[in-house]
Design a protein around this motif. Sequence first.
Motif, PDB file in Angstrom:
ATOM      1  N   LEU A  26       0.829  -1.211   0.000  1.00 30.62           N
ATOM      2  CA  LEU A  26       0.000   0.000   0.000  1.00 30.62           C
ATOM      3  C   LEU A  26       0.866   1.264   0.000  1.00 30.62           C
ATOM      4  N   THR A 132      -1.699   0.292  13.547  1.00 35.31           N
ATOM      5  CA  THR A 132      -0.535   0.402  12.670  1.00 35.31           C
ATOM      6  C   THR A 132       0.729   0.719  13.472  1.00 35.31           C
TER       7      THR A 132
ATOM      8  N   ARG B  38     -16.292 -12.662  -2.434  1.00 33.59           N
ATOM      9  CA  ARG B  38     -15.382 -12.748  -1.302  1.00 33.59           C
ATOM     10  C   ARG B  38     -13.972 -12.276  -1.623  1.00 33.59           C
ATOM     11  N   ASN B  39     -13.610 -12.235  -2.895  1.00 27.44           N
ATOM     12  CA  ASN B  39     -12.250 -11.787  -3.212  1.00 27.44           C
ATOM     13  C   ASN B  39     -12.146 -10.266  -3.279  1.00 27.44           C
ATOM     14  N   GLN B  41     -12.056  -6.946  -1.302  1.00 21.49           N
ATOM     15  CA  GLN B  41     -11.856  -6.488   0.073  1.00 21.49           C
ATOM     16  C   GLN B  41     -12.671  -5.225   0.318  1.00 21.49           C
ATOM     17  N   HIS B  43     -13.268  -2.334   3.165  1.00 12.98           N
ATOM     18  CA  HIS B  43     -12.789  -1.764   4.419  1.00 12.98           C
ATOM     19  C   HIS B  43     -13.165  -0.303   4.483  1.00 12.98           C
ATOM     20  N   ARG B  44     -13.204   0.217   5.701  1.00 12.29           N
ATOM     21  CA  ARG B  44     -13.331   1.667   5.848  1.00 12.29           C
ATOM     22  C   ARG B  44     -12.072   2.307   5.266  1.00 12.29           C
ATOM     23  N   VAL B  47      -8.826   3.010   7.358  1.00 13.00           N
ATOM     24  CA  VAL B  47      -7.907   1.916   7.668  1.00 13.00           C
ATOM     25  C   VAL B  47      -6.837   1.803   6.575  1.00 13.00           C
ATOM     26  N   PHE B  48      -7.292   1.865   5.334  1.00 20.43           N
ATOM     27  CA  PHE B  48      -6.347   1.851   4.205  1.00 20.43           C
ATOM     28  C   PHE B  48      -5.361   3.014   4.304  1.00 20.43           C
ATOM     29  N   ALA B  50      -4.460   4.739   6.911  1.00 22.39           N
ATOM     30  CA  ALA B  50      -3.530   4.602   8.037  1.00 22.39           C
ATOM     31  C   ALA B  50      -2.381   3.678   7.657  1.00 22.39           C
ATOM     32  N   ILE B  51      -2.701   2.588   6.989  1.00 24.31           N
ATOM     33  CA  ILE B  51      -1.651   1.635   6.615  1.00 24.31           C
ATOM     34  C   ILE B  51      -0.746   2.241   5.548  1.00 24.31           C
ATOM     35  N   ARG B  52      -1.340   2.932   4.596  1.00 24.59           N
ATOM     36  CA  ARG B  52      -0.539   3.545   3.531  1.00 24.59           C
ATOM     37  C   ARG B  52       0.420   4.591   4.124  1.00 24.59           C
ATOM     38  N   ASN B  55       3.202   2.861   6.014  1.00 26.02           N
ATOM     39  CA  ASN B  55       4.167   2.287   5.065  1.00 26.02           C
ATOM     40  C   ASN B  55       5.130   3.357   4.557  1.00 26.02           C
TER      41      ASN B  55
END
Lengths: 148, 87
Positions: A26, A132, B38-39, B41, B43-44, B47-48, B50-52, B55
Motif C-alpha cells: 500500500l 498500525t 469474497r475476493n 476487500q 474496508h473503511r 484503515v487503508f 492509516a496503513i498507507r 508504510n
Amino acid sequence: MLIDTSRFGQIEVEQSRVINFPNGILGFPSHNSYVLLQPTEDSHFYWLQAVDRADLTFVVTDPSLFVTNYRVPLKTEQSQELGISNLEQAQVFVIVNKRGHVLTGNLQGPLVINVKDKIGEQLVLSDRRFTTRVPLTELQSPVEAVAV
Amino acid sequence: MLVLSRQLDETIMIGAQIEVTVVDVRGDKVRLGINAPRNVQVHRKEVFEAIRNENTQSISVQMDDLEAADENLRTMRRHKPPRSQST
C-alpha cells in the motif's frame, strides 16, 4: 542478478529469491518485486528491499517474537491468490517503524508471504485491537541490563 | 464523482456483482450494507489510509536503529531467567 540499494550499495541476489507482490505494498503499487535480506544471522529484523528502487526498503520482523495472541485471519480466496495450500508455506511479517526511541510494528497491515513460491501480499485487518503502531521494543538499553 | 440519491432500503450496483444498500439513516450517520464477491476487500477508507501512511513513513528506518534494537533484545534474552518447568 544485481540490485542497486541505497543502504547496502549494489548487491548480488539469486533470481529465485525474488518475492512477487502482485498488488504491491500500500502506497507503492507500482513496485512488485522485493528480496528479503537478513543483516546478521541472529538479527530479529529483515530488510525487504525493492528490486527496482534503491531507496525503497522496509524493515520487517516476525510479530510472534514480540506479540502474543496475534493471528492473521487468511480467507480462502486470499490463500488461493497467494498459492498457499498449507500453512507451513505462509510466513507473516509486520513492517517496522521508529517513533522516538521505540520501534513499532504495523499489525493492522501484515505482510503474508508464500515462502515456497515467493508471492506476497499486504493484508488489511479489520480487527481494531491491532493498530498500525504497536510498540515492539525500545531502542535504548534497558536500565536493568546496564546495572548488571 | 458520480452522485446518486437513494432512499432507505434502496440499492446501487457496482458492476454486476457488488451491491451497496442503504440499511439505516439516523441523523448524520448512514449505515450501508455491502454484498460483494469474497475476493473483493471491503474496508473503511481510514484503515487503508492509516496503513498507507505508516508504510510511507516506515521506509526511513535506519540500520543503526536496528543494530541498537537487536543488541537490546539479545541483552534481554541473556538476562531472562530460564523458564521454570513447574507450574
